[in-house]
Structures are given as structure tokens and as C-alpha cells.
Design a protein around this motif. Structure first.
Motif, PDB file in Angstrom:
ATOM      1  N   GLY A  32      49.991 -94.879  17.709  1.00  0.00           N
ATOM      2  CA  GLY A  32      49.210 -94.527  19.569  1.00  0.00           C
ATOM      3  C   GLY A  32      49.462 -93.845  20.634  1.00  0.00           C
ATOM      4  O   GLY A  32      48.729 -93.747  21.876  1.00  0.00           O
ATOM      5  N   VAL A  33      51.060 -94.229  20.562  1.00  0.00           N
ATOM      6  CA  VAL A  33      50.895 -94.058  22.062  1.00  0.00           C
ATOM      7  C   VAL A  33      51.864 -92.012  22.199  1.00  0.00           C
ATOM      8  O   VAL A  33      52.604 -92.062  21.371  1.00  0.00           O
ATOM      9  CB  VAL A  33      52.175 -95.363  22.552  1.00  0.00           C
ATOM     10  CG1 VAL A  33      52.629 -95.321  23.760  1.00  0.00           C
ATOM     11  CG2 VAL A  33      51.687 -96.718  22.526  1.00  0.00           C
ATOM     12  N   GLN A  34      51.614 -91.996  23.470  1.00  0.00           N
ATOM     13  CA  GLN A  34      52.104 -90.918  23.382  1.00  0.00           C
ATOM     14  C   GLN A  34      54.214 -91.356  24.397  1.00  0.00           C
ATOM     15  O   GLN A  34      54.080 -91.230  25.168  1.00  0.00           O
ATOM     16  CB  GLN A  34      51.742 -90.031  24.466  1.00  0.00           C
ATOM     17  CG  GLN A  34      51.912 -88.458  24.817  1.00  0.00           C
ATOM     18  CD  GLN A  34      52.722 -87.680  23.607  1.00  0.00           C
ATOM     19  OE1 GLN A  34      51.896 -87.835  22.584  1.00  0.00           O
ATOM     20  NE2 GLN A  34      53.465 -87.142  23.731  1.00  0.00           N
ATOM     21  N   LEU A  35      54.545 -90.704  23.416  1.00  0.00           N
ATOM     22  CA  LEU A  35      56.432 -90.975  23.786  1.00  0.00           C
ATOM     23  C   LEU A  35      56.599 -89.842  23.984  1.00  0.00           C
ATOM     24  O   LEU A  35      57.927 -90.611  24.387  1.00  0.00           O
ATOM     25  CB  LEU A  35      57.010 -92.305  23.028  1.00  0.00           C
ATOM     26  CG  LEU A  35      55.996 -93.344  23.466  1.00  0.00           C
ATOM     27  CD1 LEU A  35      56.483 -94.131  22.118  1.00  0.00           C
ATOM     28  CD2 LEU A  35      56.231 -94.231  24.178  1.00  0.00           C
ATOM     29  N   GLU A  36      56.569 -89.042  22.584  1.00  0.00           N
ATOM     30  CA  GLU A  36      57.326 -87.996  23.382  1.00  0.00           C
ATOM     31  C   GLU A  36      57.927 -86.916  24.038  1.00  0.00           C
ATOM     32  O   GLU A  36      56.773 -86.728  25.084  1.00  0.00           O
ATOM     33  CB  GLU A  36      56.946 -86.492  22.101  1.00  0.00           C
ATOM     34  CG  GLU A  36      57.614 -87.541  20.578  1.00  0.00           C
ATOM     35  CD  GLU A  36      56.363 -88.284  20.292  1.00  0.00           C
ATOM     36  OE1 GLU A  36      56.198 -89.204  18.942  1.00  0.00           O
ATOM     37  OE2 GLU A  36      55.111 -88.830  20.545  1.00  0.00           O
ATOM     38  N   ARG A  37      58.650 -86.967  24.814  1.00  0.00           N
ATOM     39  CA  ARG A  37      59.459 -85.644  25.901  1.00  0.00           C
ATOM     40  C   ARG A  37      60.243 -84.718  25.374  1.00  0.00           C
ATOM     41  O   ARG A  37      61.129 -84.491  24.992  1.00  0.00           O
ATOM     42  CB  ARG A  37      59.580 -85.749  26.964  1.00  0.00           C
ATOM     43  CG  ARG A  37      58.944 -87.644  27.833  1.00  0.00           C
ATOM     44  CD  ARG A  37      59.684 -88.011  28.841  1.00  0.00           C
ATOM     45  NE  ARG A  37      60.237 -87.563  29.891  1.00  0.00           N
ATOM     46  CZ  ARG A  37      60.162 -87.983  31.707  1.00  0.00           C
ATOM     47  NH1 ARG A  37      60.107 -88.756  31.945  1.00  0.00           N
ATOM     48  NH2 ARG A  37      60.396 -87.083  32.080  1.00  0.00           N
ATOM     49  N   PRO A  38      59.413 -83.271  26.265  1.00  0.00           N
ATOM     50  CA  PRO A  38      59.821 -82.188  25.916  1.00  0.00           C
ATOM     51  C   PRO A  38      62.388 -82.358  25.282  1.00  0.00           C
ATOM     52  O   PRO A  38      62.100 -82.702  26.840  1.00  0.00           O
ATOM     53  CB  PRO A  38      60.216 -80.903  26.463  1.00  0.00           C
ATOM     54  CG  PRO A  38      58.358 -81.573  26.854  1.00  0.00           C
ATOM     55  CD  PRO A  38      58.590 -83.006  26.854  1.00  0.00           C
ATOM     56  N   THR A  39      63.087 -81.536  24.885  1.00  0.00           N
ATOM     57  CA  THR A  39      64.509 -81.799  25.107  1.00  0.00           C
ATOM     58  C   THR A  39      64.370 -81.506  26.458  1.00  0.00           C
ATOM     59  O   THR A  39      65.281 -82.391  26.485  1.00  0.00           O
ATOM     60  CB  THR A  39      64.612 -80.802  23.842  1.00  0.00           C
ATOM     61  OG1 THR A  39      64.085 -80.891  22.910  1.00  0.00           O
ATOM     62  CG2 THR A  39      66.440 -80.968  24.183  1.00  0.00           C
ATOM     63  N   GLU A  40      64.598 -81.158  27.157  1.00  0.00           N
ATOM     64  CA  GLU A  40      64.980 -80.187  28.349  1.00  0.00           C
ATOM     65  C   GLU A  40      64.230 -81.310  29.630  1.00  0.00           C
ATOM     66  O   GLU A  40      65.635 -81.226  30.438  1.00  0.00           O
ATOM     67  CB  GLU A  40      64.817 -78.549  28.559  1.00  0.00           C
ATOM     68  CG  GLU A  40      65.234 -77.460  28.367  1.00  0.00           C
ATOM     69  CD  GLU A  40      64.946 -77.110  27.260  1.00  0.00           C
ATOM     70  OE1 GLU A  40      64.153 -77.935  26.296  1.00  0.00           O
ATOM     71  OE2 GLU A  40      65.664 -76.581  25.842  1.00  0.00           O
ATOM     72  N   ASP A  41      63.707 -81.925  29.645  1.00  0.00           N
ATOM     73  CA  ASP A  41      62.732 -82.730  30.688  1.00  0.00           C
ATOM     74  C   ASP A  41      63.403 -84.272  30.019  1.00  0.00           C
ATOM     75  O   ASP A  41      63.740 -85.103  30.541  1.00  0.00           O
ATOM     76  CB  ASP A  41      61.330 -83.245  30.350  1.00  0.00           C
ATOM     77  CG  ASP A  41      60.308 -81.468  30.719  1.00  0.00           C
ATOM     78  OD1 ASP A  41      60.859 -80.938  31.269  1.00  0.00           O
ATOM     79  OD2 ASP A  41      59.266 -81.688  30.349  1.00  0.00           O
ATOM     80  N   ARG A  42      63.398 -84.530  28.357  1.00  0.00           N
ATOM     81  CA  ARG A  42      63.785 -85.541  28.802  1.00  0.00           C
ATOM     82  C   ARG A  42      65.710 -86.138  28.663  1.00  0.00           C
ATOM     83  O   ARG A  42      66.147 -86.650  29.541  1.00  0.00           O
ATOM     84  CB  ARG A  42      64.064 -86.366  26.332  1.00  0.00           C
ATOM     85  CG  ARG A  42      64.711 -87.367  26.790  1.00  0.00           C
ATOM     86  CD  ARG A  42      63.837 -87.142  24.853  1.00  0.00           C
ATOM     87  NE  ARG A  42      64.692 -88.608  24.799  1.00  0.00           N
ATOM     88  CZ  ARG A  42      65.886 -88.732  23.640  1.00  0.00           C
ATOM     89  NH1 ARG A  42      66.842 -86.874  23.838  1.00  0.00           N
ATOM     90  NH2 ARG A  42      66.732 -89.975  22.748  1.00  0.00           N
ATOM     91  N   GLU A  43      66.211 -84.743  28.464  1.00  0.00           N
ATOM     92  CA  GLU A  43      67.856 -85.014  28.875  1.00  0.00           C
ATOM     93  C   GLU A  43      67.716 -84.841  30.582  1.00  0.00           C
ATOM     94  O   GLU A  43      68.651 -85.443  30.647  1.00  0.00           O
ATOM     95  CB  GLU A  43      68.777 -83.732  28.383  1.00  0.00           C
ATOM     96  CG  GLU A  43      69.655 -83.075  28.541  1.00  0.00           C
ATOM     97  CD  GLU A  43      70.903 -84.610  27.975  1.00  0.00           C
ATOM     98  OE1 GLU A  43      72.041 -85.039  28.184  1.00  0.00           O
ATOM     99  OE2 GLU A  43      70.176 -83.514  26.311  1.00  0.00           O
ATOM    100  N   GLU A  44      66.989 -84.168  31.367  1.00  0.00           N
ATOM    101  CA  GLU A  44      67.468 -84.601  32.788  1.00  0.00           C
ATOM    102  C   GLU A  44      66.775 -86.263  33.279  1.00  0.00           C
ATOM    103  O   GLU A  44      67.213 -86.389  33.921  1.00  0.00           O
ATOM    104  CB  GLU A  44      66.110 -83.371  33.087  1.00  0.00           C
ATOM    105  CG  GLU A  44      66.419 -83.627  34.891  1.00  0.00           C
ATOM    106  CD  GLU A  44      66.037 -82.585  35.639  1.00  0.00           C
ATOM    107  OE1 GLU A  44      65.790 -82.577  36.557  1.00  0.00           O
ATOM    108  OE2 GLU A  44      65.100 -82.091  34.677  1.00  0.00           O
TER     109      GLU A  44
END
Length: 383
Positions: A37-49
Motif C-alpha cells: 500500500g506504499v508508493q515507493l516507485e520512482r521513474p528510472t531517470e529520477d531514481r538513478e539520479e
């Protein structure tokens, strides 16, 4: 293995887990806290940075790659072509475990790539020896260590005389093996109980393990996909605001993708070949029983050469082997892919993913591995 334990270990009681994942509980029990139930995903480029800026990779999740129909078709064809080969490698690893440890151990796969391999080893031992070994899947995180609460839970359930055999899918640089070595030392200092850092893997192209099925760097079909071949489980998460003192590390269970799940198809297809490969696996494992294979870590020489060739300061941006290169293409920002040769049949999915993402592929002569993924350097940092 030291059996004297501290009061902390005796007094720390861990609550049992809630059922998670799409596998049968007879195959594996996930010792993980449900964070669905927790929003943990981040877009690939944002997560990489974020990772290269110092945010630990375990504090967020990548957006799960949604494969094309062509890529799913490649998974199915690869599975049909390699199922017997994967079965043999899993069986050899299982035979080596039985030879070393007997039939009284507990299988502990490292989520999530280790989970389907642990299931295969469990099923083979049950078929070949009639022993139903307990099998759990737990979290281990580079830079943070193993989930000690999960280890405590297993020891409380099965006794201090139980042997915990750790299992993973494959080796790259051997980073997780090194984390396991350190975690075993930390656990002994804290609880007075020595874990064995032996890590059984299906494939050991980095020569980082003594217990393996093969050292060939070939495509294990379960490396092609993410959660849909790993029980619909995410990567594991460890964040202070989400995980309490007595709780397991966390993960998400992607129930919404049940219709697309291939997890049981993979283990069922491979397991079907166990009767056919059992004798060959026994002979292969027995042939090295007198002189057990050693971990030479020779793949590290490749990594150092690649770092020097391309001016890469951070070794964590170099991901060797088919499994690790696949991960780079699925959830990181790749810079380039190095291959031993362009016509390597183990690399069809790598070529497809690289083309899909517009990532250049180069031949790197003399590569120990079949391929190596290089993450685009941004600011430094690691995963």
C-alpha cells in the motif's frame, strides 16, 4: 558453528510473517513485511539520479518494466530451449549442498533473484532424496546487511542446530557474497552465533562461490523479467519510517499482475526435467567432492580492466554477467553494453533490450563474462 548465544538472541521474539507472493507456501515462505500500500516507485531517470546522489537504493523501488509481446515471446522460447540446462545446474547445486550439509538444513534464498532458484533446489532435494527442507526467502541489502530479524525467526523456528544454506540466482562481481560474509561476522558479534557465508548459486561466472551449478555465463530465463518471474514480489525495501525494530525488511506484492504471472510456469517447467538430469547431476557433483571447487574471484580482473579502459571511478557502475546486465537494462540508466561476441546465443534478450532502449553494444575482447552492463555515470554513488 558457535552455539553459545547472547541474551539478545534469546529475548528477541519475532512475529510470524503474513503470506505474500504468488508461489505456494509449500515452495517458499517470504519473511518480508508487506508494503503493497506504499508508493515507493520512482521513474528510472529520477531514481538513478537519486542513487548516484547518495540516496540508498533500498529506500525506493524502480518502476517495473512492462515487457513487449516480442520480449515475452523471447522469454517463452528461451525457457523451452534452456529448461533442461537450468534443471541440470540447479540439480548440481542441490547435490553439492546435500554432499556438504546432509538433509537437515534450511534453505534461505535471497529475495528476489534467489527465490525461484531456492524453490528449484528444494524441489530437487525432495524428488531425489525424499527430504522436505524448509525454504524461506529473506532480504539482504548491500550497504545495510542481512535481515537479522528474519535470521532470528528461522533459528527460533528450527533450532540453533539448524544449518542455514543461503541461495541466490547468480554472481556478478560477488558483491552480495561479500555482504553475506560481513553480515555473518556482524551476526556473530551481536548474537554469538556464527552463520555460514557459503552462498549457493545456479550460475557463478564471477568465480565467487564454492557451491554452484555451473560457471557458464548463460541466460537463466528468470533473469529476463522482474516480479512476474519472482512470485510477483518487488525488490526489498529498508527505510526507518516503514520498518520497525522487530519487523522484517519490506517488499511489495504486485497482486494486480496475477494474470501476467510466469513465476510458477518457470519453476514447473524446469522441475519437470529433474528426473532426466538427476544421475548426471549426481556424477558431476561427486566428481568434485574430493577436491571442492574454490572461489578465485577471477572476474574481478575483468572489472578493473573495464574501469581503466572507460575511465570509470565507481566500480558499482560496472555490472558484469548476463543477469546483472539484464538488470541494468531493465531498471537503471545504461551507458553501454560490452559483449564477448555479437553472435553469442545467450545474449538475444540483451540485444533486444539494448535496441529497445537505444543503448550501444560493443565487443570487448577477452571478457570472462558473456557481457557487462555499464551504468551511465552521473554524480557518483552506488547500488
Amino acid at each position: 558453528m558457535k552455539k553459545t548465544v547472547t541474551s539478545d538472541m534469546n529475548q528477541t521474539r519475532i512475529a510470524p510473517p503474513e503470506p505474500m507472493g504468488s508461489y505456494s507456501l509449500s515452495d517458499v515462505i517470504f519473511l518480508l513485511k508487506d508494503l503493497s500500500g506504499v508508493q515507493l516507485e520512482r521513474p528510472t531517470e529520477d531514481r538513478e539520479e537519486a542513487i548516484q546522489s547518495g540516496v540508498h537504493y533500498s529506500e525506493m523501488l524502480p518502476v517495473e518494466y512492462q515487457p513487449s509481446a516480442e520480449y515475452i515471446a523471447l522469454f517463452h522460447s528461451t525457457l523451452q530451449e534452456s529448461a533442461e540446462k537450468v534443471a541440470l545446474a540447479a540439480a548440481v547445486a542441490a547435490e553439492r549442498i546435500v554432499h556438504k550439509r546432509g538433509l537437515k538444513g534450511v534453505l534461505v534464498s535471497l529475495a528476489r533473484a534467489g527465490t525461484p532458484i531456492g524453490i528449484l533446489i528444494k524441489r530437487y532435494i525432495a524428488l531425489r532424496y525424499g527430504a522436505d527442507l524448509p525454504h524461506y526467502s529473506i532480504s539482504i541489502i548491500r550497504g545495510k546487511g542481512i535481515d537479522e530479524n528474519a535470521v532470528l525467526y528461522m533459528l527460533q523456528q528450527h533450532g540453533l542446530d539448524s544449518y542455514l544454506q543461503f541461495v541466490d540466482g547468480w554472481t556478478g562481481k560477488g558483491a552480495i557474497r561479500q555482504v553475506l560474509v560481513q553480515a555473518s561476522e556482524d551476526f556473530q558479534r551481536k548474537y554469538g552465533y556464527r552463520l555460514d557465508d557459503d552462498l549457493a548459486v545456479l550460475a557463478d561466472p564471477g568465480f565467487c562461490s564454492e557451491t554452484y551449478g555451473t560457471r557458464e555465463d548463460f541466460l537463466i530465463p528468470s533473469a529476463c523479467l522482474n516480479s512476474t518471474v519472482s512470485g510477483l514480489m518487488s525488490r526489498t525495501v529498508l527505510r526507518d519510517d516503514l520498518i520497525g525494530e522487530g519487523e522484517f525488511h519490506g517488499a511489495k506484492f504486485y497482486r494486480e499482475w496475477l494474470a501476467d504471472d510466469l513465476s510458477n510456469l518457470f519453476v514447473d517447467t524446469v522441475s519437470a526435467f529433474f528426473p532426466a538430469v538427476a544421475e548426471a547431476a549426481f556424477r558431476k557433483a561427486a566428481s568434485t567432492a574430493e577436491q571442492p571447487p574454490e572461489a578465485s574471484w577471477k572476474g574481478i580482473a575483468d572489472i578493473r580492466a573495464i574501469q581503466q579502459s572507460f575511465g570509470i571511478e565507481d566500480v558499482n557502475l560496472v555490472k558484469p554477467g548476463v543477469g546483472e546486465t539484464t538488470r541494468v537494462l531493465l531498471r537503471r540508466v545504461p551507458w553501454k553494453i560490452l559483449v564477448d561476441r555479437m553472435d553469442n546465443p545467450n545474449l538475444r534478450h540483451i540485444m533486444l533490450l539494448a535496441e529497445d532502449r537505444g543503448v550501444p553494444v560493443e565487443v570487448y575482447p577477452g571478457l570472462t563474462y558473456s557481457c557487462c552492463g555499464i551504468i551511465k555515470p552521473l554524480k557518483g554513488g552506488q547500488e
